[in-house]
Design a protein around this motif. Structure first.
Motif, PDB file in Angstrom:
ATOM      1  N   LEU A   1       0.787  -1.238  -0.038  1.00 45.79           N
ATOM      2  CA  LEU A   1       0.007   0.035  -0.002  1.00 45.79           C
ATOM      3  C   LEU A   1       0.948   1.236  -0.086  1.00 45.79           C
ATOM      4  CD1 LEU A   1      -3.150   0.212   0.172  1.00 45.79           C
ATOM      5  CD2 LEU A   1      -2.716   1.076   2.435  1.00 45.79           C
ATOM      6  N   ASP A   2       1.286   1.683  -1.001  1.00 44.32           N
ATOM      7  CA  ASP A   2       2.184   2.840  -1.483  1.00 44.32           C
ATOM      8  C   ASP A   2       1.471   4.238  -1.641  1.00 44.32           C
ATOM      9  OD1 ASP A   2       4.244   0.791  -1.164  1.00 44.32           O
ATOM     10  OD2 ASP A   2       4.182   0.653  -3.281  1.00 44.32           O
TER      11      ASP A   2
ATOM     12  N   ALA B   1      -5.153   9.628  -5.314  1.00 45.93           N
ATOM     13  CA  ALA B   1      -4.357  10.309  -6.312  1.00 45.93           C
ATOM     14  C   ALA B   1      -3.101   9.928  -6.301  1.00 45.93           C
ATOM     15  CB  ALA B   1      -4.492  11.624  -6.195  1.00 45.93           C
ATOM     16  N   THR B   2      -2.421   9.735  -5.059  1.00 42.15           N
ATOM     17  CA  THR B   2      -1.123   9.301  -4.742  1.00 42.15           C
ATOM     18  C   THR B   2      -1.128   7.858  -5.163  1.00 42.15           C
ATOM     19  OG1 THR B   2      -0.616  10.888  -3.106  1.00 42.15           O
ATOM     20  CG2 THR B   2       0.654   9.173  -2.996  1.00 42.15           C
TER      21      THR B   2
ATOM     22  N   ARG C   1       1.264   3.664  -8.337  1.00 45.62           N
ATOM     23  CA  ARG C   1       1.143   2.410  -8.646  1.00 45.62           C
ATOM     24  C   ARG C   1       0.558   2.174 -10.388  1.00 45.62           C
ATOM     25  NH1 ARG C   1       2.969  -1.352  -4.809  1.00 45.62           N
ATOM     26  NH2 ARG C   1       1.289  -2.879  -5.617  1.00 45.62           N
ATOM     27  N   GLY C   2       0.428   3.179 -10.916  1.00 48.90           N
ATOM     28  CA  GLY C   2       0.132   3.214 -12.383  1.00 48.90           C
ATOM     29  C   GLY C   2      -0.949   2.872 -12.549  1.00 48.90           C
ATOM     30  N   VAL C   3      -2.187   3.158 -11.818  1.00 53.44           N
ATOM     31  CA  VAL C   3      -3.393   2.553 -12.106  1.00 53.44           C
ATOM     32  C   VAL C   3      -4.597   3.997 -11.957  1.00 53.44           C
ATOM     33  CG1 VAL C   3      -3.131   0.232 -11.112  1.00 53.44           C
ATOM     34  CG2 VAL C   3      -3.811   2.246  -9.583  1.00 53.44           C
TER      35      VAL C   3
ATOM     36  N   HIS D   1       9.961  10.033  -1.171  1.00 51.58           N
ATOM     37  CA  HIS D   1       9.603  11.245  -1.180  1.00 51.58           C
ATOM     38  C   HIS D   1       8.289  11.515  -1.708  1.00 51.58           C
ATOM     39  CE1 HIS D   1      13.459  12.384   0.646  1.00 51.58           C
ATOM     40  NE2 HIS D   1      14.098  12.261  -0.387  1.00 51.58           N
ATOM     41  N   GLU D   2       7.883  10.791  -2.603  1.00 50.55           N
ATOM     42  CA  GLU D   2       6.488  11.228  -3.583  1.00 50.55           C
ATOM     43  C   GLU D   2       5.439  10.824  -2.488  1.00 50.55           C
ATOM     44  OE1 GLU D   2       4.366  11.879  -7.213  1.00 50.55           O
ATOM     45  OE2 GLU D   2       6.457  12.243  -6.511  1.00 50.55           O
ATOM     46  N   ASN D   3       5.456   9.754  -1.684  1.00 49.94           N
ATOM     47  CA  ASN D   3       4.260   9.315  -0.986  1.00 49.94           C
ATOM     48  C   ASN D   3       4.540   9.425   0.547  1.00 49.94           C
ATOM     49  OD1 ASN D   3       6.273   7.319  -0.320  1.00 49.94           O
ATOM     50  ND2 ASN D   3       4.886   5.659  -1.145  1.00 49.94           N
TER      51      ASN D   3
END
Length: 353
Positions: free
Chosen positions: A134-135, A140-141, A146-148, A185-187
């Protein structure tokens, strides 16, 4: 080399020669066996999305049996690799077979396909542990990483709640369920919200997953948290840890390390040969859905062609012949030197062991 599983059985029965040195390592007690190379996500930090990979294929129950029967003292099997295990229709049968051999069995999943039918099948099969990646904690994040699309996260959280409720209805404790968060850092600011998702679903464990970068997509050095946490991220990490204590949720990093200790380590912990602390070359192996054997599940994440990391094929050669064969011996000799193979050279410097 043999061309079929039946041919492999004949070779196994005939006996397996030892390595050239006259000495052999005992067979590992742990295996990673890739359930499938297929996936229903395109994660932007995954080598499957950005690097060369094996063709789509599910491993079969018969192939798993053929491998496992060579291991008289196997203790643990991890049924994931670069694909989503729940896509393999034979997965519950594979789990049931492994459990019949008293092998502790687990896998990671994105839980998109964890509906009531699949959940019940895994419970009935006796799965020991289900790790859910669960990233992100907002649609939105999660979708970005996860590319979905943004419908994915609500479905996953619903599936988790349903699965934990099913376990309660059946009065069973297995499989043990945990959430695994890949820190970047993104999440990272959403980590406390991941803790809240775990609490709402009745999931008792949250893990901070190591981030492995290879220079593509989100898998770049500037996304790494390890040894380069920002001030805001320190606060986020401590808030998540405190919230877990309040909720009675276990909060752990990869390798059973406290997340605060794991992520806040300084550069002074780096060794001259950081890979030397790893025992995987002597204790486990990774087998893909095509039967190809690699030193560990991290090998496909590292740059360079898979052929340079390949150690043998478990569908064509008895595993003991691979494990104690010339190529594995060369890999281990390099591991003990100052110039290990590429999949080991960066381990412990770009990411922690």
């Amino acid at each position: 080399m043999v061309s079929s599983l039946s041919g492999l059985s004949e070779v196994i029965r005939a006996g397996v020669p030892r390595g050239d040195s006259g000495e052999s390592l005992p067979l590992p007690r742990e295996l990673y066996i890739e359930s499938t190379t297929r996936c229903n996500e395109s994660c932007d930090q995954c080598p499957r999305t950005h690097l060369g990979r094996e063709a789509d294929r599910d491993i079969t129950l018969g192939e798993v049996q053929q491998i496992i029967e060579q291991f008289p003292a196997l203790e643990r099997v991890v049924l994931h690799g670069l694909g989503e295990p729940l896509l393999n229709k034979e997965l519950p049968a594979i789990v049931a077979y492994l459990r019949s051999r008293d092998v502790y069995t687990l896998f990671n999943s994105n839980a998109l396909l964890l509906n009531a039918k699949r959940g019940r099948a895994l419970i009935d099969a006796g799965l020991n542990e289900l790790r859910v990646s669960l990233d992100g904690a907002t649609p939105a994040t999660y979708a970005r990483v996860r590319g979905v699309n943004e419908k994915a996260l609500p479905l996953i959280t619903s599936n988790l709640k349903q699965f934990q409720a099913l376990k309660r209805d059946l009065v069973v404790s297995l499989p043990r369920v945990s959430l695994w968060f890949t820190a970047m850092h993104e999440n990272f600011t959403e980590l406390p919200q991941v803790v809240e998702i775990a609490a709402a679903a009745g999931v008792p464990e949250v893990y901070v997953q190591r981030f492995i970068f290879f220079g593509k997509g989100l898998a770049t050095a500037d996304q790494a948290i390890y040894r380069q946490m920002r001030e805001q991220e320190h606060a986020v990490l401590h808030a998540a840890e405190a919230r877990c204590r309040e909720l009675g949720i276990s909060f752990t990093a990869t390798g059973a390390t406290e997340p605060v200790t794991y992520l806040e380590r300084g550069a002074d912990t780096e060794k001259t040969q950081p890979w030397k602390g790893c025992r995987r070359p002597y204790t486990l192996a990774y087998i893909t859905a095509h039967g190809n054997v690699y030193s560990c599940c991290f090998a496909p994440f590292t740059p360079g062609p898979l052929s340079k990391k390949w150690l043998g094929n478990a569908f064509e050669t008895p595993f003991e012949r691979i494990w104690n064969g010339e190529r594995y011996q060369a890999f281990r000799a390099a591991f003990e030197s100052d110039t290990p193979w590429p999949q080991c050279a960066d381990c412990g410097t770009k990411w922690s062991l």
